[in-house]
Design an enzyme around this catalytic site. Structure first.
Site, PDB file in Angstrom:
ATOM      1  N   LYS A  88       0.830  -1.202   0.000  1.00 34.12           N
ATOM      2  CA  LYS A  88       0.000   0.000   0.000  1.00 34.12           C
ATOM      3  C   LYS A  88       0.864   1.251   0.000  1.00 34.12           C
ATOM      4  O   LYS A  88       0.599   2.203  -0.744  1.00 34.12           O
ATOM      5  CB  LYS A  88      -0.922   0.011   1.217  1.00 34.12           C
ATOM      6  N   LYS A 140       1.456  11.517   4.539  1.00 36.95           N
ATOM      7  CA  LYS A 140       1.756  10.556   5.606  1.00 36.95           C
ATOM      8  C   LYS A 140       2.258   9.241   5.018  1.00 36.95           C
ATOM      9  O   LYS A 140       3.270   8.693   5.469  1.00 36.95           O
ATOM     10  CB  LYS A 140       0.507  10.313   6.456  1.00 36.95           C
TER      11      LYS A 140
END
Length: 149
Positions: free
Chosen positions: A32, A100
């Protein structure tokens, strides 16, 4: 792990179309992070190309057709180029969340001794966009930062 994965499969299938076990624990998270970092890099490159096209006086619609039919085409081009040009940056994925993930990916890369110079540059650009108050907007808002430079 396969047994636990098989038990969770129905829940996972309800959340997304592709359900794939990519390896032992932690590998899915790494996949991911890598995917999102690639998306961030690609969106930033699209933003650069669109800024250049605008400054050169190109018809943006024609450029998108050319690139969309050529080797520069990508899912990010299809998803983000028009919203960048139209300044339609309601978040599908917030810039602060993309930042992030890019930062987590960079941290993992450093821990593995891998340099990601392009991702590092993109991290700085997304951080600058967030510092300007674009963190709650879609990550395509990096276009606005580049447009002003």
């Amino acid at each position: 792990y396969q047994e636990a994965f098989d038990r969770a499969r129905p829940v996972l299938e309800a959340m997304g179309a592709l359900v794939l076990r990519v390896g032992p624990q932690g590998h899915g998270q790494m996949a991911k992070l890598i995917n999102n970092t690639l998306a961030a890099v690609n969106a930033e490159a699209i933003a650069e190309a669109l800024v250049l096209a605008q400054r050169a006086g190109l018809d943006a619609g024609a450029l998108l057709e050319v690139v969309g039919a050529g080797s520069g085409n990508s899912t990010m081009l299809e998803l983000k180029a028009r919203p960048m040009l139209d300044r339609q940056l309601d978040p599908l994925f917030k810039l602060e969340h993309m930042l992030k993930d890019v930062r987590h990916c960079l941290a993992e890369a450093r821990a593995l001794g891998v340099e990601l110079p392009v991702a590092e540059r993109v991290e700085r650009l997304y951080a600058a966009a967030a510092d300007e108050g674009r963190g709650e907007r879609d990550f395509a808002a990096v276009f606005e930062l580049l447009s002003r430079r």
